[in-house]
Design a protein around this motif. Structure first.
Motif, mmCIF file in Angstrom:
data_model
loop_
_atom_site.group_PDB
_atom_site.id
_atom_site.type_symbol
_atom_site.label_atom_id
_atom_site.label_comp_id
_atom_site.label_asym_id
_atom_site.label_seq_id
_atom_site.Cartn_x
_atom_site.Cartn_y
_atom_site.Cartn_z
ATOM 1 N N LEU A 18 0.808 -1.210 0.000
ATOM 2 C CA LEU A 18 0.000 0.000 0.000
ATOM 3 C C LEU A 18 0.849 1.271 0.000
ATOM 4 N N ARG A 19 2.133 1.157 0.365
ATOM 5 C CA ARG A 19 3.022 2.328 0.338
ATOM 6 C C ARG A 19 3.534 2.639 -1.067
ATOM 7 N N VAL A 20 3.383 1.718 -2.007
ATOM 8 C CA VAL A 20 3.860 1.956 -3.372
ATOM 9 C C VAL A 20 3.065 3.123 -3.963
ATOM 10 N N PRO A 21 3.742 4.119 -4.546
ATOM 11 C CA PRO A 21 3.040 5.301 -5.068
ATOM 12 C C PRO A 21 2.331 5.016 -6.399
ATOM 13 N N MET A 22 1.331 4.157 -6.339
ATOM 14 C CA MET A 22 0.518 3.802 -7.496
ATOM 15 C C MET A 22 -0.918 3.653 -7.020
ATOM 16 N N GLU A 23 -1.851 3.735 -7.950
ATOM 17 C CA GLU A 23 -3.245 3.451 -7.617
ATOM 18 C C GLU A 23 -3.406 1.936 -7.580
ATOM 19 N N ILE A 24 -3.628 1.387 -6.392
ATOM 20 C CA ILE A 24 -3.579 -0.066 -6.207
ATOM 21 C C ILE A 24 -4.916 -0.599 -5.706
ATOM 22 N N GLU A 25 -5.344 -1.671 -6.334
ATOM 23 C CA GLU A 25 -6.442 -2.499 -5.851
ATOM 24 C C GLU A 25 -5.792 -3.802 -5.382
ATOM 25 N N LEU A 26 -5.793 -4.027 -4.064
ATOM 26 C CA LEU A 26 -5.116 -5.200 -3.518
ATOM 27 C C LEU A 26 -6.140 -6.291 -3.230
ATOM 28 N N LEU A 27 -6.080 -7.365 -4.043
ATOM 29 C CA LEU A 27 -6.995 -8.482 -3.872
ATOM 30 C C LEU A 27 -6.298 -9.584 -3.087
ATOM 31 N N CYS A 28 -6.761 -9.821 -1.866
ATOM 32 C CA CYS A 28 -6.166 -10.840 -1.000
ATOM 33 C C CYS A 28 -7.094 -12.052 -0.969
ATOM 34 N N VAL A 29 -6.567 -13.201 -1.363
ATOM 35 C CA VAL A 29 -7.368 -14.424 -1.386
ATOM 36 C C VAL A 29 -6.814 -15.374 -0.329
ATOM 37 N N ASP A 30 -7.563 -15.526 0.760
ATOM 38 C CA ASP A 30 -7.110 -16.442 1.809
ATOM 39 C C ASP A 30 -7.486 -17.876 1.438
ATOM 40 N N ASP A 31 -6.487 -18.752 1.481
ATOM 41 C CA ASP A 31 -6.649 -20.121 0.998
ATOM 42 C C ASP A 31 -6.856 -21.098 2.150
ATOM 43 N N GLY A 32 -7.761 -20.756 3.055
ATOM 44 C CA GLY A 32 -8.068 -21.657 4.164
ATOM 45 C C GLY A 32 -7.091 -21.567 5.315
ATOM 46 N N SER A 33 -6.551 -20.391 5.587
ATOM 47 C CA SER A 33 -5.593 -20.218 6.686
ATOM 48 C C SER A 33 -6.232 -20.577 8.023
ATOM 49 N N GLN A 34 -5.401 -21.108 8.924
ATOM 50 C CA GLN A 34 -5.870 -21.485 10.257
ATOM 51 C C GLN A 34 -5.013 -20.857 11.349
ATOM 52 N N ASP A 35 -4.221 -19.855 10.993
ATOM 53 C CA ASP A 35 -3.304 -19.245 11.961
ATOM 54 C C ASP A 35 -3.676 -17.815 12.328
ATOM 55 N N GLY A 36 -4.865 -17.378 11.956
ATOM 56 C CA GLY A 36 -5.280 -16.013 12.240
ATOM 57 C C GLY A 36 -5.126 -15.067 11.069
ATOM 58 N N SER A 37 -4.615 -15.560 9.927
ATOM 59 C CA SER A 37 -4.450 -14.694 8.762
ATOM 60 C C SER A 37 -5.792 -14.137 8.281
ATOM 61 N N ARG A 38 -6.836 -14.939 8.340
ATOM 62 C CA ARG A 38 -8.155 -14.484 7.889
ATOM 63 C C ARG A 38 -8.645 -13.306 8.718
ATOM 64 N N GLU A 39 -8.409 -13.389 10.021
ATOM 65 C CA GLU A 39 -8.849 -12.321 10.907
ATOM 66 C C GLU A 39 -8.075 -11.030 10.631
ATOM 67 N N ILE A 40 -6.770 -11.173 10.336
ATOM 68 C CA ILE A 40 -5.956 -10.010 9.996
ATOM 69 C C ILE A 40 -6.466 -9.370 8.707
ATOM 70 N N LEU A 41 -6.769 -10.189 7.714
ATOM 71 C CA LEU A 41 -7.281 -9.664 6.450
ATOM 72 C C LEU A 41 -8.624 -8.950 6.654
ATOM 73 N N GLY A 42 -9.484 -9.519 7.490
ATOM 74 C CA GLY A 42 -10.763 -8.887 7.766
ATOM 75 C C GLY A 42 -10.591 -7.523 8.403
ATOM 76 N N GLU A 43 -9.645 -7.443 9.338
ATOM 77 C CA GLU A 43 -9.359 -6.183 10.018
ATOM 78 C C GLU A 43 -8.794 -5.142 9.054
ATOM 79 N N LEU A 44 -7.798 -5.546 8.270
ATOM 80 C CA LEU A 44 -7.168 -4.604 7.340
ATOM 81 C C LEU A 44 -8.121 -4.193 6.219
ATOM 82 N N GLY A 45 -9.000 -5.127 5.815
ATOM 83 C CA GLY A 45 -9.966 -4.809 4.778
ATOM 84 C C GLY A 45 -10.920 -3.706 5.193
#
Length: 244
Positions: A18-45
Protein backbone atom coordinates in the motif's frame (compact mmCIF):
# COMPACT_ATOMS: atom_id res chain seq x y z
CA UNK A 1 -2.02 -11.88 -3.17
CA UNK A 2 -2.66 -15.53 -2.25
CA UNK A 3 -2.50 -16.03 1.51
CA UNK A 4 -2.05 -19.28 3.41
CA UNK A 5 -0.95 -19.19 7.07
CA UNK A 6 1.15 -16.03 6.67
CA UNK A 7 0.35 -14.33 9.99
CA UNK A 8 4.00 -13.42 10.87
CA UNK A 9 4.52 -11.42 7.65
CA UNK A 10 1.05 -10.51 6.40
CA UNK A 11 0.65 -7.06 7.99
CA UNK A 12 4.13 -5.98 6.98
CA UNK A 13 3.72 -7.11 3.38
CA UNK A 14 0.34 -5.42 2.97
CA UNK A 15 1.76 -2.19 4.41
CA UNK A 16 4.63 -2.37 1.90
CA UNK A 17 2.24 -2.90 -1.01
CA UNK A 18 0.00 0.00 0.00
CA UNK A 19 3.02 2.33 0.34
CA UNK A 20 3.86 1.96 -3.37
CA UNK A 21 3.04 5.30 -5.07
CA UNK A 22 0.52 3.80 -7.50
CA UNK A 23 -3.24 3.45 -7.62
CA UNK A 24 -3.58 -0.07 -6.21
CA UNK A 25 -6.44 -2.50 -5.85
CA UNK A 26 -5.12 -5.20 -3.52
CA UNK A 27 -7.00 -8.48 -3.87
CA UNK A 28 -6.17 -10.84 -1.00
CA UNK A 29 -7.37 -14.42 -1.39
CA UNK A 30 -7.11 -16.44 1.81
CA UNK A 31 -6.65 -20.12 1.00
CA UNK A 32 -8.07 -21.66 4.16
CA UNK A 33 -5.59 -20.22 6.69
CA UNK A 34 -5.87 -21.49 10.26
CA UNK A 35 -3.30 -19.24 11.96
CA UNK A 36 -5.28 -16.01 12.24
CA UNK A 37 -4.45 -14.69 8.76
CA UNK A 38 -8.15 -14.48 7.89
CA UNK A 39 -8.85 -12.32 10.91
CA UNK A 40 -5.96 -10.01 10.00
CA UNK A 41 -7.28 -9.66 6.45
CA UNK A 42 -10.76 -8.89 7.77
CA UNK A 43 -9.36 -6.18 10.02
CA UNK A 44 -7.17 -4.60 7.34
CA UNK A 45 -9.97 -4.81 4.78
CA UNK A 46 -12.10 -2.59 6.99
CA UNK A 47 -9.25 -0.10 7.44
CA UNK A 48 -8.19 0.25 3.80
CA UNK A 49 -10.60 0.80 0.91
CA UNK A 50 -7.98 -0.50 -1.57
CA UNK A 51 -8.11 -4.01 -0.05
CA UNK A 52 -10.64 -6.58 -1.24
CA UNK A 53 -10.68 -9.87 0.67
CA UNK A 54 -11.85 -13.21 -0.71
CA UNK A 55 -12.07 -16.40 1.38
CA UNK A 56 -11.62 -19.83 -0.14
CA UNK A 57 -13.88 -22.48 1.50
CA UNK A 58 -10.81 -24.62 2.32
CA UNK A 59 -7.15 -24.97 1.33
CA UNK A 60 -7.32 -25.32 -2.45
CA UNK A 61 -3.77 -24.32 -3.45
CA UNK A 62 -1.91 -21.26 -4.72
CA UNK A 63 -3.06 -21.67 -8.31
CA UNK A 64 -6.71 -21.81 -7.24
CA UNK A 65 -6.26 -18.67 -5.13
CA UNK A 66 -4.61 -16.86 -8.05
CA UNK A 67 -7.41 -17.93 -10.38
CA UNK A 68 -9.95 -16.39 -7.99
CA UNK A 69 -8.03 -13.14 -7.59
CA UNK A 70 -7.37 -12.75 -11.31
CA UNK A 71 -11.06 -13.21 -12.11
CA UNK A 72 -11.96 -10.47 -9.61
CA UNK A 73 -9.35 -7.93 -10.78
CA UNK A 74 -10.55 -4.65 -12.32
CA UNK A 75 -7.29 -2.67 -12.75
CA UNK A 76 -5.26 -2.13 -15.90
CA UNK A 77 -2.49 -4.53 -14.83
CA UNK A 78 -2.35 -7.62 -12.61
CA UNK A 79 0.74 -8.23 -10.45
CA UNK A 80 1.22 -11.53 -8.61
CA UNK A 81 2.43 -10.84 -5.05
CA UNK A 82 3.20 -13.45 -2.39
CA UNK A 83 2.28 -12.66 1.23
CA UNK A 84 5.75 -13.41 2.61
CA UNK A 85 8.64 -10.93 2.52
CA UNK A 86 10.68 -12.53 -0.27
CA UNK A 87 9.69 -10.00 -2.94
CA UNK A 88 9.86 -6.21 -2.63
CA UNK A 89 6.84 -4.18 -3.86
CA UNK A 90 9.10 -1.19 -4.55
CA UNK A 91 10.01 -3.12 -7.72
CA UNK A 92 6.48 -2.54 -9.09
CA UNK A 93 7.47 0.72 -10.78
CA UNK A 94 10.16 -0.87 -12.92
CA UNK A 95 8.06 -3.99 -13.52
CA UNK A 96 5.18 -2.11 -15.11
CA UNK A 97 7.41 0.26 -17.12
CA UNK A 98 7.45 -1.95 -20.29
CA UNK A 99 3.66 -2.28 -20.05
CA UNK A 100 3.12 1.46 -19.70
CA UNK A 101 5.39 2.01 -22.70
CA UNK A 102 3.27 -0.49 -24.67
CA UNK A 103 6.31 -2.67 -25.29
CA UNK A 104 5.03 -5.73 -23.43
CA UNK A 105 1.90 -7.73 -22.60
CA UNK A 106 3.62 -9.72 -19.84
CA UNK A 107 6.62 -8.89 -17.61
CA UNK A 108 8.60 -11.37 -15.52
CA UNK A 109 10.64 -10.17 -12.56
CA UNK A 110 13.91 -12.09 -12.66
CA UNK A 111 15.81 -12.95 -9.48
CA UNK A 112 18.89 -13.85 -11.54
CA UNK A 113 19.44 -10.60 -13.44
CA UNK A 114 19.81 -6.96 -12.46
CA UNK A 115 21.75 -5.25 -9.70
CA UNK A 116 19.30 -5.54 -6.79
CA UNK A 117 20.28 -7.24 -3.52
CA UNK A 118 19.72 -11.00 -3.25
CA UNK A 119 19.81 -13.08 -0.08
CA UNK A 120 22.20 -16.05 -0.34
CA UNK A 121 20.37 -19.31 0.36
CA UNK A 122 19.91 -22.84 -1.01
CA UNK A 123 22.28 -23.90 -3.79
CA UNK A 124 20.16 -26.82 -4.98
CA UNK A 125 17.08 -24.62 -5.13
CA UNK A 126 18.87 -22.31 -7.54
CA UNK A 127 20.03 -25.30 -9.60
CA UNK A 128 16.47 -26.62 -9.73
CA UNK A 129 15.09 -23.23 -10.75
CA UNK A 130 17.63 -22.81 -13.52
CA UNK A 131 17.04 -26.36 -14.78
CA UNK A 132 13.27 -25.85 -14.92
CA UNK A 133 13.77 -22.53 -16.69
CA UNK A 134 16.12 -24.17 -19.20
CA UNK A 135 13.59 -26.92 -19.96
CA UNK A 136 10.83 -24.32 -20.19
CA UNK A 137 12.87 -22.30 -22.68
CA UNK A 138 13.58 -25.39 -24.77
CA UNK A 139 9.88 -26.22 -24.96
CA UNK A 140 8.63 -22.68 -25.55
CA UNK A 141 11.55 -21.21 -27.54
CA UNK A 142 11.75 -18.09 -25.35
CA UNK A 143 14.80 -17.02 -23.35
CA UNK A 144 13.65 -16.38 -19.79
CA UNK A 145 16.15 -16.44 -16.94
CA UNK A 146 13.62 -17.13 -14.15
CA UNK A 147 10.45 -19.01 -15.07
CA UNK A 148 9.55 -19.78 -11.45
CA UNK A 149 9.56 -16.17 -10.23
CA UNK A 150 6.54 -14.96 -8.28
CA UNK A 151 6.64 -11.51 -9.89
CA UNK A 152 4.68 -11.84 -13.09
CA UNK A 153 2.78 -8.81 -14.39
CA UNK A 154 0.05 -8.96 -17.03
CA UNK A 155 -2.29 -6.66 -18.85
CA UNK A 156 -5.56 -7.54 -17.16
CA UNK A 157 -7.38 -8.47 -20.37
CA UNK A 158 -4.48 -10.77 -21.27
CA UNK A 159 -4.40 -12.83 -18.06
CA UNK A 160 -8.19 -12.93 -17.70
CA UNK A 161 -8.47 -14.46 -21.18
CA UNK A 162 -6.09 -17.32 -20.33
CA UNK A 163 -7.75 -20.28 -18.56
CA UNK A 164 -5.79 -21.34 -15.46
CA UNK A 165 -6.08 -25.03 -14.65
CA UNK A 166 -3.40 -25.73 -12.04
CA UNK A 167 -4.42 -25.50 -8.37
CA UNK A 168 -1.01 -25.56 -6.71
CA UNK A 169 2.48 -24.35 -7.67
CA UNK A 170 2.01 -25.63 -11.22
CA UNK A 171 0.69 -22.16 -12.06
CA UNK A 172 4.18 -20.90 -12.96
CA UNK A 173 5.01 -23.41 -15.73
CA UNK A 174 1.42 -23.52 -16.94
CA UNK A 175 1.12 -19.77 -17.44
CA UNK A 176 4.59 -19.56 -18.98
CA UNK A 177 3.73 -22.12 -21.66
CA UNK A 178 0.36 -20.52 -22.34
CA UNK A 179 1.83 -17.02 -22.60
CA UNK A 180 4.56 -18.25 -24.96
CA UNK A 181 2.09 -20.19 -27.11
CA UNK A 182 -0.02 -17.06 -27.58
CA UNK A 183 2.98 -15.17 -29.00
CA UNK A 184 2.54 -12.40 -26.44
CA UNK A 185 5.20 -9.75 -25.96
CA UNK A 186 7.26 -10.80 -22.94
CA UNK A 187 9.80 -8.66 -21.11
CA UNK A 188 12.04 -9.50 -18.16
CA UNK A 189 13.12 -7.04 -15.45
CA UNK A 190 15.74 -7.67 -12.76
CA UNK A 191 14.38 -7.55 -9.19
CA UNK A 192 15.73 -7.85 -5.65
CA UNK A 193 15.03 -11.01 -3.69
CA UNK A 194 15.09 -11.96 0.01
CA UNK A 195 14.34 -15.68 0.07
CA UNK A 196 13.23 -17.31 3.29
CA UNK A 197 14.24 -20.62 4.84
CA UNK A 198 11.94 -23.52 5.60
CA UNK A 199 12.19 -22.56 9.27
CA UNK A 200 10.87 -19.13 8.29
CA UNK A 201 7.88 -20.64 6.47
CA UNK A 202 9.01 -21.51 2.93
CA UNK A 203 6.42 -23.92 1.51
CA UNK A 204 7.61 -25.08 -1.93
CA UNK A 205 9.53 -28.38 -1.99
CA UNK A 206 11.05 -30.97 -4.30
CA UNK A 207 7.66 -32.54 -5.06
CA UNK A 208 6.55 -29.21 -6.49
CA UNK A 209 9.63 -29.24 -8.70
CA UNK A 210 8.56 -32.55 -10.24
CA UNK A 211 5.03 -31.20 -10.68
CA UNK A 212 6.44 -28.17 -12.46
CA UNK A 213 8.37 -30.44 -14.82
CA UNK A 214 5.23 -32.47 -15.50
CA UNK A 215 3.24 -29.28 -16.19
CA UNK A 216 5.84 -27.99 -18.64
CA UNK A 217 5.51 -31.09 -20.80
CA UNK A 218 1.74 -31.41 -20.28
CA UNK A 219 0.89 -27.90 -21.46
CA UNK A 220 3.55 -27.88 -24.16
CA UNK A 221 1.82 -30.89 -25.71
CA UNK A 222 -1.80 -29.78 -25.30
CA UNK A 223 -1.61 -26.01 -25.79
CA UNK A 224 -2.20 -24.75 -29.35
CA UNK A 225 0.46 -22.46 -30.76
CA UNK A 226 0.25 -19.12 -32.52
CA UNK A 227 -1.75 -15.92 -32.36
CA UNK A 228 -4.87 -17.87 -33.30
CA UNK A 229 -4.88 -19.34 -29.78
CA UNK A 230 -4.83 -15.84 -28.32
CA UNK A 231 -7.61 -14.62 -30.60
CA UNK A 232 -9.73 -17.64 -29.70
CA UNK A 233 -9.21 -17.00 -25.98
CA UNK A 234 -10.22 -13.35 -26.26
CA UNK A 235 -13.24 -14.06 -28.44
CA UNK A 236 -14.52 -16.59 -25.91
CA UNK A 237 -14.26 -14.08 -23.07
CA UNK A 238 -17.10 -12.09 -21.56
CA UNK A 239 -17.29 -8.28 -21.34
CA UNK A 240 -14.69 -8.15 -18.56
CA UNK A 241 -12.25 -10.37 -20.46
CA UNK A 242 -12.94 -13.40 -18.25
CA UNK A 243 -13.55 -16.61 -20.22
CA UNK A 244 -17.16 -17.76 -20.09
Amino acid sequence: MPVYNERPTLRTMIERVLRVPMEIELLCVDDGSQDGSREILGELGKQHAQIRVFLQPHNMGKGAALRRGIQEATGDFVIIQDADLEYDPTDYIQLIAPLLADKADVVYGSRFTGGGPHRVLYFWHSVGNRLLTLISNCLTNINLSDMETCYKVFRREVIQAIPIEENRFGFEPEITVKVARRKLRIYEVGISYSGRTYEEGKKIGWKDGFRALYCLFKYSLKEPSGKAAWVDSVSSAGPSGVPR
